[in-house]
Write an enzyme that holds these catalytic residues in place. Structure first.
Site, PDB file in Angstrom:
ATOM      1  N   HIS A 317      20.904  56.805  57.632  1.00 20.73           N
ATOM      2  CA  HIS A 317      21.162  57.912  56.710  1.00 20.73           C
ATOM      3  C   HIS A 317      21.800  59.048  57.480  1.00 20.73           C
ATOM      4  O   HIS A 317      21.454  59.296  58.632  1.00 20.73           O
ATOM      5  CB  HIS A 317      19.841  58.393  56.079  1.00 20.73           C
ATOM      6  CG  HIS A 317      20.058  59.195  54.837  1.00 20.73           C
ATOM      7  ND1 HIS A 317      20.334  60.534  54.880  1.00 20.73           N
ATOM      8  CD2 HIS A 317      20.054  58.825  53.534  1.00 20.73           C
ATOM      9  CE1 HIS A 317      20.484  60.961  53.635  1.00 20.73           C
ATOM     10  NE2 HIS A 317      20.329  59.953  52.802  1.00 20.73           N
ATOM     11  N   ASP A 374      17.221  53.051  49.479  1.00 21.95           N
ATOM     12  CA  ASP A 374      17.744  51.855  48.819  1.00 21.95           C
ATOM     13  C   ASP A 374      17.160  50.552  49.336  1.00 21.95           C
ATOM     14  O   ASP A 374      17.408  49.500  48.749  1.00 21.95           O
ATOM     15  CB  ASP A 374      19.277  51.804  48.996  1.00 21.95           C
ATOM     16  CG  ASP A 374      19.962  52.821  48.103  1.00 21.95           C
ATOM     17  OD1 ASP A 374      19.455  53.034  46.991  1.00 21.95           O
ATOM     18  OD2 ASP A 374      20.972  53.393  48.529  1.00 21.95           O
TER      19      ASP A 374
HETATM   20  N1  ACO Z   1      23.509  48.966  60.307  1.00 23.88           N
HETATM   21  C1  ACO Z   1      23.990  48.872  61.566  1.00 23.88           C
HETATM   22  N2  ACO Z   1      24.462  49.927  62.283  1.00 23.88           N
HETATM   23  C2  ACO Z   1      24.445  51.106  61.688  1.00 23.88           C
HETATM   24  C3  ACO Z   1      23.962  51.298  60.374  1.00 23.88           C
HETATM   25  C4  ACO Z   1      23.483  50.169  59.683  1.00 23.88           C
HETATM   26  N3  ACO Z   1      23.021  50.268  58.450  1.00 23.88           N
HETATM   27  N4  ACO Z   1      24.080  52.592  60.026  1.00 23.88           N
HETATM   28  C5  ACO Z   1      24.615  53.223  61.077  1.00 23.88           C
HETATM   29  N5  ACO Z   1      24.840  52.318  62.095  1.00 23.88           N
HETATM   30  C6  ACO Z   1      25.359  52.630  63.419  1.00 23.88           C
HETATM   31  C7  ACO Z   1      26.848  52.877  63.412  1.00 23.88           C
HETATM   32  O1  ACO Z   1      27.557  51.673  63.653  1.00 23.88           O
HETATM   33  C8  ACO Z   1      27.004  53.877  64.525  1.00 23.88           C
HETATM   34  O2  ACO Z   1      26.883  53.181  65.747  1.00 23.88           O
HETATM   35  P1  ACO Z   1      27.734  53.680  67.056  1.00 23.88           P
HETATM   36  O3  ACO Z   1      27.194  55.058  67.350  1.00 23.88           O
HETATM   37  O4  ACO Z   1      27.437  52.666  68.091  1.00 23.88           O
HETATM   38  O5  ACO Z   1      29.175  53.700  66.621  1.00 23.88           O
HETATM   39  C9  ACO Z   1      25.751  54.743  64.402  1.00 23.88           C
HETATM   40  O6  ACO Z   1      24.759  53.875  63.813  1.00 23.88           O
HETATM   41  C10 ACO Z   1      25.931  55.979  63.528  1.00 23.88           C
HETATM   42  O7  ACO Z   1      26.473  55.565  62.278  1.00 23.88           O
HETATM   43  P2  ACO Z   1      27.475  56.427  61.412  1.00 23.88           P
HETATM   44  O8  ACO Z   1      28.236  55.517  60.493  1.00 23.88           O
HETATM   45  O9  ACO Z   1      28.261  57.332  62.299  1.00 23.88           O
HETATM   46  O10 ACO Z   1      26.460  57.328  60.575  1.00 23.88           O
HETATM   47  P3  ACO Z   1      26.814  58.120  59.270  1.00 23.88           P
HETATM   48  O11 ACO Z   1      25.872  59.252  59.201  1.00 23.88           O
HETATM   49  O12 ACO Z   1      28.272  58.420  59.186  1.00 23.88           O
HETATM   50  O13 ACO Z   1      26.513  57.068  58.092  1.00 23.88           O
HETATM   51  C11 ACO Z   1      25.391  55.765  56.483  1.00 23.88           C
HETATM   52  C12 ACO Z   1      25.360  57.027  57.362  1.00 23.88           C
HETATM   53  C13 ACO Z   1      26.714  55.679  55.713  1.00 23.88           C
HETATM   54  C14 ACO Z   1      24.259  55.832  55.460  1.00 23.88           C
HETATM   55  C15 ACO Z   1      25.245  54.538  57.399  1.00 23.88           C
HETATM   56  O14 ACO Z   1      23.993  54.586  58.063  1.00 23.88           O
HETATM   57  C16 ACO Z   1      25.382  53.233  56.635  1.00 23.88           C
HETATM   58  O15 ACO Z   1      26.500  52.750  56.436  1.00 23.88           O
HETATM   59  N6  ACO Z   1      24.230  52.610  56.189  1.00 23.88           N
HETATM   60  C17 ACO Z   1      24.275  51.428  55.397  1.00 23.88           C
HETATM   61  C18 ACO Z   1      24.629  51.773  53.949  1.00 23.88           C
HETATM   62  C19 ACO Z   1      23.493  52.436  53.227  1.00 23.88           C
HETATM   63  O16 ACO Z   1      22.339  52.000  53.259  1.00 23.88           O
HETATM   64  N7  ACO Z   1      23.821  53.522  52.506  1.00 23.88           N
HETATM   65  C20 ACO Z   1      22.858  54.253  51.679  1.00 23.88           C
HETATM   66  C21 ACO Z   1      22.589  55.616  52.232  1.00 23.88           C
HETATM   67  S1  ACO Z   1      21.364  56.419  51.274  1.00 23.88           S
HETATM   68  C22 ACO Z   1      22.232  56.924  49.940  1.00 23.88           C
HETATM   69  O17 ACO Z   1      23.385  57.236  49.968  1.00 23.88           O
HETATM   70  C23 ACO Z   1      21.518  56.976  48.743  1.00 23.88           C
END
Ligand code: ACO
Length: 435
Positions: A317, A374
């Site tokens: 998140h 979620d």
């Molecule tokens: N699985 C694997 N790796 C992940 C995940 C995940 N679910 N989420 C983040 N990471 C990793 C990224 O690859 C990144 O790694 P790095 O630093 O080695 O490059 C690091 O964690 C940070 O991730 P970002 O994408 O920069 O984080 P951001 O804050 O931009 O994204 C998000 C947050 C979109 C929720 C992300 O965690 C994600 O895509 N999660 C899966 C989708 C999801 O569950 N979305 C629902 C969110 S809750 C809502 O909106 C209601």
């Protein structure tokens, strides 16, 4: 000091000094009621020629707001000051909607009046029923929902100019009540069953379940435990401060667009798999693991591999760097509901194993990746009988009061201006058209 708006706490407390070359710029610093601090850069470009660059608005406060407080490090979520745990335990969705929209919990008289207003607006115009005939039965219900909500604006044109809409409360009640009917009709359309009209003797959630699951040929009784679970899910989704869809509602609203159109835009933002669409993606991922017989450990290795482009859906998140408090509540409620319904869902077992594996893996620990709202919500919706492609619609139904509260707050904000971010241009410099 007004503890609700924190007006006094947000007065100028300090200054930040920015050194650019040999020039210094003083920037005001503000604090919110929970001690969050911000540097006010709104005059920076005018004074220095510099803008701030913040892709994804990771560090940009778009507004001051008194609707919702989140402490992502501590895993805290409060609506208008009330902890989400207390609302989940004691409130219902109608009361929570009132709280978000009006700022305080209703007294019994206000509550009854609000319920009555919602009852009164549960039907949609008969002509809108025919809109459904034009959509293919394979259409995603989020597309239908967004289109139908925009369609509402064509029936209630007095809302076209929000500046001159004297009865915003009417628009708000129409939306809260009709979106529920539109959502249920979308479901009926997708499975080829006749639409079931609302029954206003039922509660808000009971009426929704009735429109979703009743068929004309058979009686349908609302299960109070299912109704309770639905109330809980909607409360947990009701607001989350400046997330992508809420920011969209504010962005569109800042152009003085009517509330129906703003909510329609919010719905499309929520649809995406990085946002509300994740609840559908979680279930699809769990199903894929189940159907392929893939080991959970192996799947976790895949999502850690950057070349795979896969993510563990329902994990991570932007704000929470701790366990999402909503996920904690849903996880417990999920066990209770499945027990009550006598459902043994193999996907729940896979989800538990995924969570256990991820939370003991340094990849997830180092990046503070925890289950979000979620991760378990889809398993509950599935147990209730709601199909996967309706999950995000359920999220939209829950988020509606939050979107409305933010739209109203924005309209009454003296700082309200059209939202218009800047950019740093990186394209070609001036060149001549070849003649
Ligand atoms: N699985 C694997 N790796 C992940 C995940 C995940 N679910 N989420 C983040 N990471 C990793 C990224 O690859 C990144 O790694 P790095 O630093 O080695 O490059 C690091 O964690 C940070 O991730 P970002 O994408 O920069 O984080 P951001 O804050 O931009 O994204 C998000 C947050 C979109 C929720 C992300 O965690 C994600 O895509 N999660 C899966 C989708 C999801 O569950 N979305 C629902 C969110 S809750 C809502 O909106 C209601």
């Amino acid at each position: 000091m007004d503890p609700k708006t924190g007006t006094e706490n947000q007065t100028k407390q300090d200054k930040a000094i920015l050194q650019l070359g040999d020039k210094q710029f003083e920037l005001p610093v503000f604090a919110g009621t929970e001690g969050e601090r911000a540097i006010d850069i709104r005059h920076l470009r005018k004074e220095s020629g510099y803008i701030t660059l913040d892709p994804g608005y990771v560090n940009t406060g778009m507004t001051r707001s008194s609707v919702c407080f989140i402490d992502g490090e501590e895993g805290i979520l409060r609506y208008r000051g009330y902890p989400i745990e207390e609302l989940a335990e004691n409130s219902n969705f109608v009361e929570t909607s009132f709280l978000l929209i009006h700022g305080d919990l209703p007294d019994p008289e206000q509550y009854e009046k609000f319920r009555q207003e919602l009852r009164q607006h549960s039907m949609i115009h008969e002509d809108m029923r025919h809109f459904y005939d034009g959509f293919p039965s394979s259409a995603h219900p989020m597309a239908i929902l967004s289109a139908m909500v925009l369609g509402l604006s064509t029936f209630y044109t007095e809302s076209d100019n929000p500046e001159h809409d004297d009865d915003t409360n009417l628009t708000v009640c129409r939306l809260l009540s009709k979106v529920r009917t539109i959502a249920a009709f979308s479901f009926k359309k997708s499975i080829g069953q006749p639409f079931i009209y609302p029954d206003n003797s039922l509660s808000y959630c009971g009426n929704f379940l009735h429109m979703m699951f009743r068929v004309p040929a058979e009686p349908y009784h609302v299960d109070p435990e299912v109704e309770r679970a639905l109330n809980l899910l909607l409360i947990l989704h009701a607001d989350h401060e400046q997330n992508c869809s809420t920011a969209t509602v504010r962005m569109v609203g800042s152009a003085q667009t009517n509330l129906y159109a703003c909510i329609s835009a919010g719905i499309t933002a929520l649809w995406g798999s990085r946002h509300g669409g994740a609840n559908q993606a979680v279930l699809e991922q769990l199903n894929m693991i189940h159907n392929s017989g893939q080991e959970v450990d192996r799947f976790v290795e895949t999502v850690k591999d950057k070349n795979s482009n896969a993510r563990l859906m329902g994990f991570g998140h932007r704000v929470y760097k701790n366990y999402d408090p909503r996920a904690k509540i849903i996880k417990e409620a999920c066990d209770r509901l499945l027990d009550h319904l006598g459902v043994q869902d193999p996907l729940l077992e896979i989800a538990r194993r995924l969570e256990e594996t991820a939370l003991s893996d340094s990849y997830f620990i180092d990046r503070n990746l925890y289950p979000n709202v979620d991760f378990y919500s889809g398993i509950m919706y599935r147990a209730i009988g709601i199909p996967t492609d309706m999950f995000t619609v359920m999220f939209a139904l829950g988020r509606l009061p939050g979107w409305i509260a933010h739209w109203l707050e924005m309209r009454s904000d003296p700082d309200d201006r059209i939202h218009r971010p800047r950019q740093i241009y990186t394209g070609p410099q001036k060149r001549s058209y070849p003649v």
